[in-house]
Design a protein around this motif. Structure first.
Motif, PDB file in Angstrom:
ATOM      1  N   GLY A 288      -2.518  -3.047  13.935  1.00  0.00           N
ATOM      2  CA  GLY A 288      -2.342  -3.901  12.940  1.00  0.00           C
ATOM      3  C   GLY A 288      -1.989  -5.319  13.323  1.00  0.00           C
ATOM      4  O   GLY A 288      -1.835  -6.070  12.309  1.00  0.00           O
TER       5      GLY A 288
ATOM      6  N   THR B 100       4.182  -1.105   9.097  1.00  0.00           N
ATOM      7  CA  THR B 100       4.159   0.297   8.371  1.00  0.00           C
ATOM      8  C   THR B 100       5.855   0.339   8.145  1.00  0.00           C
ATOM      9  O   THR B 100       6.656   0.053   8.815  1.00  0.00           O
ATOM     10  CB  THR B 100       3.757   1.343   9.231  1.00  0.00           C
ATOM     11  OG1 THR B 100       4.355   1.196  10.492  1.00  0.00           O
ATOM     12  CG2 THR B 100       2.259   1.413   9.538  1.00  0.00           C
TER      13      THR B 100
ATOM     14  N   LYS C  68      -9.966  -3.991  11.676  1.00  0.00           N
ATOM     15  CA  LYS C  68      -9.619  -5.053  10.286  1.00  0.00           C
ATOM     16  C   LYS C  68      -8.736  -6.213  10.679  1.00  0.00           C
ATOM     17  O   LYS C  68      -8.676  -7.181   9.822  1.00  0.00           O
ATOM     18  CB  LYS C  68      -9.057  -3.877   9.449  1.00  0.00           C
ATOM     19  CG  LYS C  68     -10.078  -2.731   8.707  1.00  0.00           C
ATOM     20  CD  LYS C  68     -10.904  -3.700   7.919  1.00  0.00           C
ATOM     21  CE  LYS C  68     -11.752  -2.482   7.186  1.00  0.00           C
ATOM     22  NZ  LYS C  68     -12.746  -3.123   6.233  1.00  0.00           N
TER      23      LYS C  68
ATOM     24  N   LEU D 104      -0.933  -5.918   9.504  1.00  0.00           N
ATOM     25  CA  LEU D 104      -0.685  -4.360   8.816  1.00  0.00           C
ATOM     26  C   LEU D 104       0.503  -4.012   9.317  1.00  0.00           C
ATOM     27  O   LEU D 104       0.899  -3.737  10.732  1.00  0.00           O
ATOM     28  CB  LEU D 104      -1.589  -3.344   8.856  1.00  0.00           C
ATOM     29  CG  LEU D 104      -1.159  -2.094   8.370  1.00  0.00           C
ATOM     30  CD1 LEU D 104      -2.616  -1.373   7.696  1.00  0.00           C
ATOM     31  CD2 LEU D 104      -0.786  -1.020   9.315  1.00  0.00           C
TER      32      LEU D 104
ATOM     33  N   TYR E 224      -7.306  -3.562   2.387  1.00  0.00           N
ATOM     34  CA  TYR E 224      -7.699  -4.882   3.052  1.00  0.00           C
ATOM     35  C   TYR E 224      -8.657  -5.373   2.223  1.00  0.00           C
ATOM     36  O   TYR E 224      -8.587  -6.905   2.324  1.00  0.00           O
ATOM     37  CB  TYR E 224      -8.491  -4.421   4.319  1.00  0.00           C
ATOM     38  CG  TYR E 224      -7.628  -4.067   5.645  1.00  0.00           C
ATOM     39  CD1 TYR E 224      -7.304  -5.300   6.113  1.00  0.00           C
ATOM     40  CD2 TYR E 224      -7.376  -2.970   6.026  1.00  0.00           C
ATOM     41  CE1 TYR E 224      -6.321  -5.196   7.378  1.00  0.00           C
ATOM     42  CE2 TYR E 224      -6.512  -2.519   7.353  1.00  0.00           C
ATOM     43  CZ  TYR E 224      -6.032  -3.767   7.782  1.00  0.00           C
ATOM     44  OH  TYR E 224      -5.315  -3.667   9.060  1.00  0.00           O
TER      45      TYR E 224
ATOM     46  N   GLU F  84      -6.818   6.990   4.656  1.00  0.00           N
ATOM     47  CA  GLU F  84      -8.107   5.958   5.072  1.00  0.00           C
ATOM     48  C   GLU F  84      -8.574   4.969   4.038  1.00  0.00           C
ATOM     49  O   GLU F  84      -8.560   3.892   4.301  1.00  0.00           O
ATOM     50  CB  GLU F  84      -9.192   6.896   5.795  1.00  0.00           C
ATOM     51  CG  GLU F  84     -10.283   6.131   6.502  1.00  0.00           C
ATOM     52  CD  GLU F  84     -11.645   6.070   5.506  1.00  0.00           C
ATOM     53  OE1 GLU F  84     -12.250   5.194   5.499  1.00  0.00           O
ATOM     54  OE2 GLU F  84     -11.649   6.935   4.741  1.00  0.00           O
TER      55      GLU F  84
ATOM     56  N   LEU G 186       2.237  -0.804   4.440  1.00  0.00           N
ATOM     57  CA  LEU G 186       1.805   0.344   4.180  1.00  0.00           C
ATOM     58  C   LEU G 186       3.113   1.531   4.371  1.00  0.00           C
ATOM     59  O   LEU G 186       3.951   1.495   5.402  1.00  0.00           O
ATOM     60  CB  LEU G 186       0.960   0.914   5.228  1.00  0.00           C
ATOM     61  CG  LEU G 186       0.777   2.337   5.619  1.00  0.00           C
ATOM     62  CD1 LEU G 186       0.064   3.049   4.165  1.00  0.00           C
ATOM     63  CD2 LEU G 186      -0.328   2.846   6.611  1.00  0.00           C
TER      64      LEU G 186
ATOM     65  N   LEU H  38       0.875  -1.307   0.030  1.00  0.00           N
ATOM     66  CA  LEU H  38      -0.028   0.000   0.137  1.00  0.00           C
ATOM     67  C   LEU H  38       0.864   1.145  -0.101  1.00  0.00           C
ATOM     68  O   LEU H  38       1.521   1.500   0.904  1.00  0.00           O
ATOM     69  CB  LEU H  38      -0.831  -0.003   1.166  1.00  0.00           C
ATOM     70  CG  LEU H  38      -1.793   1.170   1.407  1.00  0.00           C
ATOM     71  CD1 LEU H  38      -2.897   1.450   0.349  1.00  0.00           C
ATOM     72  CD2 LEU H  38      -2.736   1.118   2.700  1.00  0.00           C
TER      73      LEU H  38
ATOM     74  N   VAL I 228      -8.115   0.323  11.864  1.00  0.00           N
ATOM     75  CA  VAL I 228      -7.115  -0.881  11.619  1.00  0.00           C
ATOM     76  C   VAL I 228      -7.100  -2.011  12.869  1.00  0.00           C
ATOM     77  O   VAL I 228      -7.133  -3.098  12.562  1.00  0.00           O
ATOM     78  CB  VAL I 228      -5.546  -0.501  11.968  1.00  0.00           C
ATOM     79  CG1 VAL I 228      -4.502  -1.508  11.789  1.00  0.00           C
ATOM     80  CG2 VAL I 228      -5.561   0.575  10.634  1.00  0.00           C
TER      81      VAL I 228
ATOM     82  N   LEU J  80      -0.081   2.658  14.201  1.00  0.00           N
ATOM     83  CA  LEU J  80      -0.959   1.824  13.342  1.00  0.00           C
ATOM     84  C   LEU J  80      -0.568   0.323  13.052  1.00  0.00           C
ATOM     85  O   LEU J  80      -1.219  -0.435  12.971  1.00  0.00           O
ATOM     86  CB  LEU J  80      -0.930   2.575  12.011  1.00  0.00           C
ATOM     87  CG  LEU J  80      -1.686   3.594  11.779  1.00  0.00           C
ATOM     88  CD1 LEU J  80      -1.971   4.127  10.259  1.00  0.00           C
ATOM     89  CD2 LEU J  80      -3.420   3.328  11.976  1.00  0.00           C
TER      90      LEU J  80
ATOM     91  N   ILE K 257      -6.325   2.500   2.800  1.00  0.00           N
ATOM     92  CA  ILE K 257      -6.067   1.469   3.942  1.00  0.00           C
ATOM     93  C   ILE K 257      -7.390   0.642   3.413  1.00  0.00           C
ATOM     94  O   ILE K 257      -7.053  -0.663   3.705  1.00  0.00           O
ATOM     95  CB  ILE K 257      -6.268   1.747   5.301  1.00  0.00           C
ATOM     96  CG1 ILE K 257      -4.861   2.559   5.509  1.00  0.00           C
ATOM     97  CG2 ILE K 257      -6.419   0.794   6.320  1.00  0.00           C
ATOM     98  CD1 ILE K 257      -4.546   3.325   7.036  1.00  0.00           C
ATOM     99  N   GLN K 258      -8.460   1.059   3.580  1.00  0.00           N
ATOM    100  CA  GLN K 258      -9.709   0.268   2.994  1.00  0.00           C
ATOM    101  C   GLN K 258      -9.435  -0.759   1.775  1.00  0.00           C
ATOM    102  O   GLN K 258      -9.859  -1.801   2.040  1.00  0.00           O
ATOM    103  CB  GLN K 258     -11.003   1.072   2.988  1.00  0.00           C
ATOM    104  CG  GLN K 258     -11.407   1.987   4.336  1.00  0.00           C
ATOM    105  CD  GLN K 258     -12.386   0.942   5.192  1.00  0.00           C
ATOM    106  OE1 GLN K 258     -12.359  -0.335   5.060  1.00  0.00           O
ATOM    107  NE2 GLN K 258     -13.056   1.913   6.165  1.00  0.00           N
TER     108      GLN K 258
END
Length: 602
Positions: free
Chosen positions: A384, A364, A355, A362, A315, A308, A332, A235, A352, A380, A311-312
């Motif tokens: 995640g 970063t 999710k 997730l 996923y 945002e 990310l 991402l 997050v 984050l 991120i959606q």
């Protein structure tokens, strides 16, 4: 070379900074008198770039720091010019080296008169205090395998600046380095435990009246090729704020390194976000490397930052390529500067957290300077069930995404918590060094609803406690009024305490728990302690000194360097040697205490 160049002259001419970094002042047209300027012919720029990395270390640190600072700022003020260079490079008209892009970017001199506004954000950290074991014998915290703080601190020091105190998380500095910890033993009776535990006790190097307890946790090693197939979603933030050589160009090269080493059974998706979002590449087998690399190569920066929505969508792609029983992870890559959609930190974190229930982790990867949101990146990743890394160089990208890929992508234990119960009949006071934003309440240890950190294959985690024994000089002193009588079982007089670890299997379920007695007998002199303990202690002192050093007494930079140098030992990747260089940089950037300054002038 540097004897004829002053920092003032460097700040007057970006081209001089580039010449210095390239170690090729002779290629410039003039000799740079103090306060003057130097211009190099444009034809020499790429030649200067090729020489810069090797020659930079030969400059005196103040000159190198000034040159680094000026050249770095020079590339940060002309986004339109950078975009043109990116387009030219894509057409094959410019070399692909990030350093060559960096060198070719020097703007007119007057651009440097406009200082860059720093909008970097860090989570506030308050140092752990000293605790009376009689009042609070339990110390509980979540495991932390992040290392982003170390790379970020390195970026500041290499740029000629001390880092903000809140950017320094001591545990992440310590955990950046590999240590020789024992792996968990294999068992004929049942499944192998996910990690082994090592403890060691020695006199504290900065306080002869206290002891330093090292706790090491080592997950079992696993080759990248032996891991289950991975479903990876890259991402990527391609907003306008990523239009700098230390952001999107570096990010693209980092992803190229990662893709090149992926086994053919893995799959890769590529999602971008700026004003909007885009699926650049749906789930694609890693064996189709040319297709994946072409998708990475076409990335361009511009627009605002709809993080945002990105991120959606990531996923969604992760669910589309989901591997049951495999590795499912989003990486990310951003500077963290979200400004479209949900931009409230709490909302992003909650999203997050929700999710992660889908079975997708997730992580970063932080990039860039000036507007970097490290507070967002770190938390984050925690929310995640991933880890946080900061990528300041291509070497760091290789470390995180290639050399330590098994640790970065996999999970061998979830919700790992550590609890040290100190024996109040032996221990008077203790202090946990670092982990300030990982501390948990005592009751959280066995509450499986409380989230904690994950650990990947081969990861090692180190925690250091400074401990004062009963009968020895402490820092808290005795209360005039309160008296706490401690009755202890004589059978445990030789125990400093009990170490407990609690964790879940990678697939979740009920937690498992391990316990280990920690002996109090025969602590080693610091000179006789293991190389790993001494080096970890030096890194801990380095981090504490950057945060003000209030617990270090007169243990100054010189003594920290001597401790680290004597414990360098085997250094296969050169990380410890680099640390010694950063240590010297930090010392040169620190304002000496009045007494020290007086001794120098005398």
């Amino acid at each position: 070379m540097s004897s004829v160049v002053s920092p003032r002259a460097i700040h007057a001419s970006p081209r001089l900074a580039l010449c210095l970094l390239a170690g090729a002042l002779s290629a410039c047209n003039t000799s740079a008198p103090s306060g003057g300027t130097v211009e190099a012919p444009q034809a020499k720029v790429e030649q200067l770039a090729e020489k810069s990395i090797e020659a930079r270390a030969t400059l005196p640190e103040p000159v190198a720091a000034s040159a680094n600072e000026v050249a770095h700022e020079a590339v940060a003020v002309k986004p339109a010019a950078r975009r043109g260079r990116e387009d030219a490079r894509a057409a094959g008209k410019m070399a692909t080296s990030p350093l060559q892009t960096f060198v070719a970017a020097a703007p007119a001199v007057d651009a440097l008169s406009q200082p860059l506004e720093s909008r970097e954000r860090y989570q506030g950290v308050k140092d752990n205090g000293i605790v009376l074991a009689a009042e609070q014998p339990f110390s509980t915290f979540s495991i932390d395998v992040d290392t982003g703080s170390y790379a970020n601190v390195r970026r500041f020091l290499n740029g000629g600046r001390l880092p903000p105190q809140d950017a320094v998380r001591v545990e992440e500095l310590i955990n950046y380095f590999p240590y020789r910890y024992a792996e968990p033993p294999r068992s004929a009776q049942g499944p192998r435990a996910p990690f082994g535990v090592t403890t060691e006790l020695a006199v504290t190097p900065w306080n002869a009246d206290s002891l330093l307890l090292r706790v090491g946790v080592k997950a079992f090693e696993q080759a990248r090729t032996s891991l289950p197939p991975a479903n990876l979603v890259f991402l990527v933030d391609v907003s306008g704020s990523m239009n700098a050589p230390d952001k999107l160009p570096l990010l693209k090269n980092a992803l190229r390194l990662a893709v090149d080493k992926l086994p053919p059974t893995d799959s890769v998706s590529l999602v971008t976000y700026a004003d909007g979002t885009q699926v650049v590449l749906p789930p694609t087998p890693a064996r189709e490397k040319a297709r994946i690399l072409a998708a990475i190569g076409q990335l361009r920066a511009g627009g605002s930052t709809a993080g945002e929505a990105g991120i959606q969508l990531a996923y969604q792609m992760a669910q589309q390529g989901y591997r049951p029983g495999g590795i499912n992870r989003i990486l990310l890559a951003t500077d963290g500067d979200f400004n479209v959609g949900i931009s409230d930190f709490g909302q992003l974190k909650s999203m997050v957290e929700e999710k992660r229930r889908s079975g997708v982790s997730l992580s970063t990867l932080g990039f860039g300077t000036g507007n970097y949101r490290e507070d967002l990146m770190e938390q984050l990743a925690d929310a995640g069930d991933g880890n946080y890394s900061y990528i300041d160089t291509l070497n760091e990208a290789r470390k995180v995404l290639v050399d330590e890929a098994a640790s970065t992508y996999s999970i061998v234990a979830r919700d790992v918590k550590i609890q040290m119960e100190f024996n109040p009949g032996v221990v008077a006071e203790y202090r946990l060094i670092g982990y300030e934003n990982r501390t948990l309440a005592r009751e959280d240890f066995r509450n499986d609803k409380v989230d904690a950190g994950e650990i990947g294959a081969g990861h090692s985690v180190t925690a250091l406690y400074e401990v004062s024994l009963k009968g020895h000089k402490g820092l808290l002193g005795e209360s005039r009024y309160a008296r706490t009588e401690i009755t202890t079982d004589g059978r445990f007089a030789d125990e400093l305490g009990t170490l407990r670890l609690r964790y879940k299997a990678p697939t979740g379920g009920a937690s498992l728990e391990q316990a280990f007695a920690v002996g109090a007998k025969n602590p080693a002199r610091i000179e006789a302690a293991s190389e790993d303990l001494r080096f970890a202690a030096a890194v801990a002192a380095f981090g504490q000194q950057l945060r003000g050093g209030k617990h270090l007494g007169d243990f100054d930079w010189t003594r920290i360097e001597a401790l680290a140098r004597g414990a360098r030992g085997e250094d296969a990747f050169g990380y410890r040697g680099e640390f010694l260089r950063l240590l010297r940089l930090a010392q040169s950037l620190t304002t000496p205490a009045p007494q020290a300054a007086l001794r120098v002038t005398e």
